[in-house]
Design an enzyme around this catalytic site. Structure first.
Site, PDB file in Angstrom:
ATOM      1  N   GLY A  84       0.512  -1.289  -0.213  1.00  0.00           N
ATOM      2  CA  GLY A  84      -0.065  -0.464   0.599  1.00  0.00           C
ATOM      3  C   GLY A  84       1.060   1.257  -0.152  1.00  0.00           C
ATOM      4  O   GLY A  84       0.679   2.148  -0.593  1.00  0.00           O
ATOM      5  N   ASP A 123       8.100   5.228   7.542  1.00  0.00           N
ATOM      6  CA  ASP A 123       8.375   4.868   9.367  1.00  0.00           C
ATOM      7  C   ASP A 123       6.596   5.755   9.402  1.00  0.00           C
ATOM      8  O   ASP A 123       6.541   6.355   9.454  1.00  0.00           O
ATOM      9  CB  ASP A 123       9.514   4.767  10.679  1.00  0.00           C
ATOM     10  CG  ASP A 123       8.548   4.089  11.508  1.00  0.00           C
ATOM     11  OD1 ASP A 123       8.008   3.316  11.553  1.00  0.00           O
ATOM     12  OD2 ASP A 123       9.473   4.051  12.199  1.00  0.00           O
ATOM     13  N   SER A 124       5.512   4.895   9.829  1.00  0.00           N
ATOM     14  CA  SER A 124       4.264   5.437   9.480  1.00  0.00           C
ATOM     15  C   SER A 124       3.608   5.572  11.156  1.00  0.00           C
ATOM     16  O   SER A 124       3.618   3.837  11.470  1.00  0.00           O
ATOM     17  CB  SER A 124       3.606   5.540   8.539  1.00  0.00           C
ATOM     18  OG  SER A 124       3.848   6.076   7.552  1.00  0.00           O
ATOM     19  N   LYS A 166      -6.154  10.748  -1.883  1.00  0.00           N
ATOM     20  CA  LYS A 166      -5.603  10.194  -0.182  1.00  0.00           C
ATOM     21  C   LYS A 166      -4.122  11.607  -0.721  1.00  0.00           C
ATOM     22  O   LYS A 166      -3.446  11.796   0.808  1.00  0.00           O
ATOM     23  CB  LYS A 166      -5.080   8.715  -0.306  1.00  0.00           C
ATOM     24  CG  LYS A 166      -4.550   8.472   0.927  1.00  0.00           C
ATOM     25  CD  LYS A 166      -4.176   7.219   1.676  1.00  0.00           C
ATOM     26  CE  LYS A 166      -3.709   7.062   3.418  1.00  0.00           C
ATOM     27  NZ  LYS A 166      -3.268   5.578   3.028  1.00  0.00           N
TER      28      LYS A 166
HETATM   29  P1  ITT Z   1       7.436  -1.377   6.701  1.00  0.00           P
HETATM   30  O1  ITT Z   1       8.467  -1.390   7.643  1.00  0.00           O
HETATM   31  O2  ITT Z   1       7.644  -2.614   5.527  1.00  0.00           O
HETATM   32  O3  ITT Z   1       7.054  -0.373   5.623  1.00  0.00           O
HETATM   33  P2  ITT Z   1       4.766  -1.816   7.382  1.00  0.00           P
HETATM   34  O4  ITT Z   1       3.602  -2.232   7.204  1.00  0.00           O
HETATM   35  O5  ITT Z   1       5.088  -2.449   8.999  1.00  0.00           O
HETATM   36  O6  ITT Z   1       5.514  -1.919   6.815  1.00  0.00           O
HETATM   37  P3  ITT Z   1       4.413   0.726   9.342  1.00  0.00           P
HETATM   38  O7  ITT Z   1       6.006  -0.147  10.727  1.00  0.00           O
HETATM   39  O8  ITT Z   1       5.113   2.094   8.939  1.00  0.00           O
HETATM   40  O9  ITT Z   1       5.026  -0.040   8.024  1.00  0.00           O
HETATM   41  O10 ITT Z   1       3.185   0.508   9.623  1.00  0.00           O
HETATM   42  C1  ITT Z   1       2.491   1.134  10.561  1.00  0.00           C
HETATM   43  C2  ITT Z   1       1.600   0.265  10.686  1.00  0.00           C
HETATM   44  O11 ITT Z   1       0.612   1.559  10.314  1.00  0.00           O
HETATM   45  C3  ITT Z   1       1.068  -0.418   9.741  1.00  0.00           C
HETATM   46  O12 ITT Z   1       0.178  -1.500  10.536  1.00  0.00           O
HETATM   47  C4  ITT Z   1       0.607  -0.072   8.146  1.00  0.00           C
HETATM   48  O13 ITT Z   1      -0.301  -0.654   7.324  1.00  0.00           O
HETATM   49  C5  ITT Z   1      -0.596   1.636   8.536  1.00  0.00           C
HETATM   50  N1  ITT Z   1      -0.429   2.075   8.077  1.00  0.00           N
HETATM   51  C6  ITT Z   1       0.834   3.326   8.075  1.00  0.00           C
HETATM   52  N2  ITT Z   1       0.755   4.119   7.173  1.00  0.00           N
HETATM   53  C7  ITT Z   1      -0.828   3.618   7.152  1.00  0.00           C
HETATM   54  C8  ITT Z   1      -2.255   4.428   5.683  1.00  0.00           C
HETATM   55  O14 ITT Z   1      -1.617   5.539   5.337  1.00  0.00           O
HETATM   56  N3  ITT Z   1      -3.158   4.198   5.790  1.00  0.00           N
HETATM   57  C9  ITT Z   1      -4.006   2.684   7.023  1.00  0.00           C
HETATM   58  N4  ITT Z   1      -2.649   2.557   7.952  1.00  0.00           N
HETATM   59  C10 ITT Z   1      -1.767   3.110   7.372  1.00  0.00           C
END
Ligand code: ITT
Length: 197
Positions: free
Chosen positions: A22, A76-77, A175
């Site tokens: 995504g 990182d989100s 978005k």
């Molecule tokens: P990578 O570290 O491999 O990039 P990840 O999915 O583990 O992938 P994160 O550690 O940044 O990434 O995860 C944060 C969580 O928040 C993860 O479950 C994402 O699906 C969710 N997330 C991050 N950005 C989002 C968005 O724009 N909309 C919805 N959920 C989001």
């Protein structure tokens, strides 16, 4: 750095390490509009546990640079919910995999303060250079129930400020125009020509 020419348009290749398709789709769509073609490196990297996204991202960048030795980016989100004192925040990935959107809605049953924000840090590093971090924040609220089939992660329960639809009910371009990631990426893309010198 690879330079390609497509119908007279010069495009530049950039590498992005993420296991999250995504994120890759959103970032590649926005960067394509600025002439960058994104290579997807689908490898997990170690994320140290810290109390902010910024603190986690620098060791992650150093880890990916050591392995791939090229200009490279990561994202990182996290979702920070006011009424849950910022939870899941830096634990967003683990919480999504374990209790998911349904679990968050259950935790928030009966809560009237539904304010929340998404934060996104885009980290970039190139051989011999210092790391660069661009941050974007999107404020909104957690819906009462899931809505929409688009997007990923917590999108079906996040309603952007001033909107009545969840992120899962808007397309990628919309978005990106308002989201934490779109905002972080806009700052990163503006800086990128200087970072690549
Ligand atoms: P990578 O570290 O491999 O990039 P990840 O999915 O583990 O992938 P994160 O550690 O940044 O990434 O995860 C944060 C969580 O928040 C993860 O479950 C994402 O699906 C969710 N997330 C991050 N950005 C989002 C968005 O724009 N909309 C919805 N959920 C989001």
């Amino acid at each position: 750095m690879t330079l390609r020419h497509q119908g007279g348009l010069s495009t530049q290749k950039m590498s992005f390490v993420t296991t999250n398709l995504g994120k890759f789709k959103e970032i590649s769509a926005q960067m394509a509009g600025h002439g960058y073609v994104l290579e997807h490196i689908r490898t997990p990297y170690p994320e140290i546990q810290a109390d902010s996204l910024e603190a986690t991202i620098v060791p992650g960048l150093q880890w990916v640079l050591e392995r791939y030795e090229r200009p490279i980016m990561i994202d990182d989100s996290g979702l920070f919910i006011d009424g849950l004192r910022g939870f899941p925040g830096v634990y967003s990935s683990y919480v999504f995999k374990t209790i998911g959107c349904d679990g968050i809605l259950n935790l928030m049953k009966g809560m009237t303060d539904r304010r929340a924000r998404f934060e996104c840090c885009i980290g970039f590093i190139a051989p011999g250079k210092d790391p660069f971090i661009a941050k974007g924040v999107a404020h909104g609220s957690i819906s009462q129930e899931k809505a929409g089939t688009g997007g990923f992660g917590y999108d079906p329960i996040f309603v952007h400020e001033g909107y009545s639809k969840t992120y899962a009910q808007v397309d990628i371009a919309e978005k990106n125009s308002i989201s934490h990631r779109g905002r972080a990426l806009a700052k990163f893309i503006e800086e990128l020509p200087k970072l690549l010198v």
